[in-house]
Motif scaffolding. Structure first.
Motif, PDB file in Angstrom:
ATOM      1  N   GLN A   2     -16.992 -10.259  45.899  1.00  0.00           N
ATOM      2  CA  GLN A   2     -16.823 -11.711  45.924  1.00  0.00           C
ATOM      3  C   GLN A   2     -17.177 -12.295  47.292  1.00  0.00           C
ATOM      4  N   LEU A   3     -16.947 -11.504  48.357  1.00  0.00           N
ATOM      5  CA  LEU A   3     -17.094 -12.022  49.709  1.00  0.00           C
ATOM      6  C   LEU A   3     -18.546 -12.375  50.046  1.00  0.00           C
ATOM      7  N   TRP A   4     -19.504 -11.667  49.446  1.00  0.00           N
ATOM      8  CA  TRP A   4     -20.908 -11.999  49.702  1.00  0.00           C
ATOM      9  C   TRP A   4     -21.566 -12.682  48.519  1.00  0.00           C
ATOM     10  N   LEU A   5     -21.027 -12.456  47.315  1.00  0.00           N
ATOM     11  CA  LEU A   5     -21.635 -13.039  46.119  1.00  0.00           C
ATOM     12  C   LEU A   5     -21.432 -14.544  46.053  1.00  0.00           C
ATOM     13  N   CYS A   6     -20.246 -15.015  46.436  1.00  0.00           N
ATOM     14  CA  CYS A   6     -19.959 -16.457  46.360  1.00  0.00           C
ATOM     15  C   CYS A   6     -20.898 -17.284  47.243  1.00  0.00           C
ATOM     16  N   PRO A   7     -21.093 -16.940  48.531  1.00  0.00           N
ATOM     17  CA  PRO A   7     -22.044 -17.708  49.348  1.00  0.00           C
ATOM     18  C   PRO A   7     -23.473 -17.647  48.816  1.00  0.00           C
ATOM     19  N   LEU A   8     -23.881 -16.472  48.292  1.00  0.00           N
ATOM     20  CA  LEU A   8     -25.237 -16.333  47.754  1.00  0.00           C
ATOM     21  C   LEU A   8     -25.437 -17.235  46.535  1.00  0.00           C
ATOM     22  N   LEU A   9     -24.475 -17.205  45.610  1.00  0.00           N
ATOM     23  CA  LEU A   9     -24.564 -18.061  44.429  1.00  0.00           C
ATOM     24  C   LEU A   9     -24.530 -19.537  44.820  1.00  0.00           C
ATOM     25  N   THR A  67     -18.179 -23.937  45.244  1.00  0.00           N
ATOM     26  CA  THR A  67     -17.038 -23.951  46.166  1.00  0.00           C
ATOM     27  C   THR A  67     -15.751 -23.647  45.419  1.00  0.00           C
ATOM     28  N   LEU A  68     -15.609 -24.244  44.240  1.00  0.00           N
ATOM     29  CA  LEU A  68     -14.430 -23.967  43.426  1.00  0.00           C
ATOM     30  C   LEU A  68     -14.405 -22.502  42.988  1.00  0.00           C
ATOM     31  N   LEU A  69     -15.571 -21.950  42.720  1.00  0.00           N
ATOM     32  CA  LEU A  69     -15.654 -20.536  42.360  1.00  0.00           C
ATOM     33  C   LEU A  69     -15.168 -19.660  43.510  1.00  0.00           C
ATOM     34  N   ALA A  70     -15.561 -20.013  44.739  1.00  0.00           N
ATOM     35  CA  ALA A  70     -15.103 -19.266  45.916  1.00  0.00           C
ATOM     36  C   ALA A  70     -13.595 -19.391  46.091  1.00  0.00           C
ATOM     37  N   ILE A  71     -13.058 -20.580  45.882  1.00  0.00           N
ATOM     38  CA  ILE A  71     -11.613 -20.801  46.000  1.00  0.00           C
ATOM     39  C   ILE A  71     -10.862 -19.971  44.964  1.00  0.00           C
ATOM     40  N   THR A  72     -11.469 -19.793  43.794  1.00  0.00           N
ATOM     41  CA  THR A  72     -10.840 -19.021  42.717  1.00  0.00           C
ATOM     42  C   THR A  72     -10.906 -17.522  42.980  1.00  0.00           C
ATOM     43  N   HIS A 107     -14.267 -19.907  52.001  1.00  0.00           N
ATOM     44  CA  HIS A 107     -14.384 -21.097  51.137  1.00  0.00           C
ATOM     45  C   HIS A 107     -15.385 -22.083  51.734  1.00  0.00           C
ATOM     46  N   VAL A 108     -15.239 -22.357  53.019  1.00  0.00           N
ATOM     47  CA  VAL A 108     -16.118 -23.348  53.635  1.00  0.00           C
ATOM     48  C   VAL A 108     -17.530 -22.792  53.825  1.00  0.00           C
ATOM     49  N   VAL A 109     -17.652 -21.485  54.003  1.00  0.00           N
ATOM     50  CA  VAL A 109     -18.987 -20.878  54.092  1.00  0.00           C
ATOM     51  C   VAL A 109     -19.734 -21.069  52.771  1.00  0.00           C
ATOM     52  N   ALA A 110     -19.030 -20.858  51.654  1.00  0.00           N
ATOM     53  CA  ALA A 110     -19.649 -21.081  50.347  1.00  0.00           C
ATOM     54  C   ALA A 110     -20.079 -22.539  50.198  1.00  0.00           C
ATOM     55  N   GLY A 111     -19.192 -23.459  50.592  1.00  0.00           N
ATOM     56  CA  GLY A 111     -19.541 -24.874  50.525  1.00  0.00           C
ATOM     57  C   GLY A 111     -20.726 -25.213  51.393  1.00  0.00           C
ATOM     58  N   LEU A 112     -20.748 -24.668  52.600  1.00  0.00           N
ATOM     59  CA  LEU A 112     -21.856 -24.927  53.518  1.00  0.00           C
ATOM     60  C   LEU A 112     -23.160 -24.366  52.964  1.00  0.00           C
ATOM     61  N   ALA A 136     -20.103 -34.183  49.138  1.00  0.00           N
ATOM     62  CA  ALA A 136     -18.970 -34.801  48.448  1.00  0.00           C
ATOM     63  C   ALA A 136     -18.396 -33.852  47.397  1.00  0.00           C
ATOM     64  N   GLY A 137     -19.279 -33.164  46.667  1.00  0.00           N
ATOM     65  CA  GLY A 137     -18.826 -32.190  45.688  1.00  0.00           C
ATOM     66  C   GLY A 137     -18.036 -31.060  46.314  1.00  0.00           C
ATOM     67  N   VAL A 138     -18.507 -30.574  47.460  1.00  0.00           N
ATOM     68  CA  VAL A 138     -17.807 -29.516  48.194  1.00  0.00           C
ATOM     69  C   VAL A 138     -16.426 -29.999  48.628  1.00  0.00           C
ATOM     70  N   LEU A 139     -16.365 -31.220  49.140  1.00  0.00           N
ATOM     71  CA  LEU A 139     -15.091 -31.761  49.626  1.00  0.00           C
ATOM     72  C   LEU A 139     -14.104 -32.012  48.498  1.00  0.00           C
ATOM     73  N   ILE A 140     -14.592 -32.366  47.310  1.00  0.00           N
ATOM     74  CA  ILE A 140     -13.690 -32.545  46.174  1.00  0.00           C
ATOM     75  C   ILE A 140     -12.970 -31.237  45.877  1.00  0.00           C
ATOM     76  N   ALA A 141     -13.684 -30.117  46.034  1.00  0.00           N
ATOM     77  CA  ALA A 141     -13.078 -28.805  45.800  1.00  0.00           C
ATOM     78  C   ALA A 141     -12.158 -28.395  46.945  1.00  0.00           C
ATOM     79  N   LEU A 142     -12.578 -28.652  48.186  1.00  0.00           N
ATOM     80  CA  LEU A 142     -11.820 -28.195  49.358  1.00  0.00           C
ATOM     81  C   LEU A 142     -10.664 -29.116  49.726  1.00  0.00           C
ATOM     82  N   ALA A 143     -10.918 -30.409  49.703  1.00  0.00           N
ATOM     83  CA  ALA A 143      -9.915 -31.381  50.159  1.00  0.00           C
ATOM     84  C   ALA A 143     -10.052 -32.660  49.337  1.00  0.00           C
TER      85      ALA A 143
END
Length: 236
Positions: A2-9, A67-72, A107-112, A136-143
């Motif tokens: 998950q640690l590398w797959l989430c940012p790649l996806l 981003t939500l996937l990374a949070i999950t 989480h933020v790396v995935a969003g970035l 904006a989509g990233v921020l809806i998931a993060l904050a």
């Protein structure tokens, strides 16, 4: 995994040039019209309101979903989030509470990565949009509570200036202050429990958004920036 797959996806999903596809469905190469940008604002100007709104939603979703996937899938003990993909919770990796900053950083790396995918899509020669909708989509998931404040700020600046670029730059510049105020307001700043990776992320994407608007800033200084004028009522 998950640690590398989430940012790649996140990067791959973020790189999908929805604006280019939407315009091509109407027989238009959006890169040859208006500002040449593949983002929602140029699609709205060139192709029309309906298509611009569709592009806006899709660009936001490609920031929100990964981003939500990374949070999950990457969590820490006691994590409390507004949204998750509940069906995937059992597949997640859970950090101990002492290492919550590692999960928050990922989480933020995935969003970035999703924002960078949009801004520098490999499918269009590593060019892209300005990343406002995707951010904006990233921020809806993060904050999620940050987003309504920025939307109000964007609307106020736009109604006063009638420039989308000025509103976007203003909202981007305001973002880090809203994030740090939220931490202070909830007492997390004093206790040291505030989300430091999120604040760093807010600074990075604010700078990135303003940097991507550098041509708009130049046109504003030259007085050639496109402005949304109020429609005049017809006199009967």
């Amino acid at each position: 995994m998950q640690l590398w797959l989430c940012p790649l996806l996140a990067f791959l999903l973020g790189s999908i040039p929805f604006g280019l596809f939407i315009a091509r469905m109407k027989g238009i190469d959006i890169r040859q019209h208006g500002s040449g940008n593949i983002g929602a604002t140029n699609v709205l100007r060139v192709v029309g309101k309906k298509h611009g709104i569709t592009c806006l939603i899709l660009d936001a979703l490609k920031g929100f979903i990964p981003t939500l996937l990374a949070i999950t899938l990457i969590r820490f003990e006691g994590q409390n989030t507004a949204f998750t993909f509940h069906g995937l919770l059992d597949q997640g990796y859970v950090f101990p509470l002492a290492d919550q900053w590692k999960a928050q950083t990922l989480h933020v790396v995935a969003g970035l990565c999703s924002i960078l995918g949009h801004n520098y899509s490999p499918w269009v020669g590593f060019k892209g949009g300005k990343g406002i909708a995707t951010s904006a989509g990233v921020l809806i998931a993060l904050a999620p509570l940050v987003v309504p404040v920025l939307i109000v700020a964007w609307l106020l600046i736009f109604l006063i200036s009638r420039y989308v670029s000025v509103a976007s730059i203003g909202a981007a510049a305001l973002l880090p202050f809203v994030v740090i105020y939220g931490s202070w307001r909830h007492g997390k700043l004093a206790s040291g429990e505030w989300n430091k990776p999120l604040f760093i992320f807010s600074v990075v994407i604010a700078v990135l958004a303003i940097w991507k608007h550098r041509t708009n800033i130049k046109r504003l200084m030259e007085g050639t920036e496109s402005r949304f004028e109020r429609k005049k009522k017809a006199v009967s």
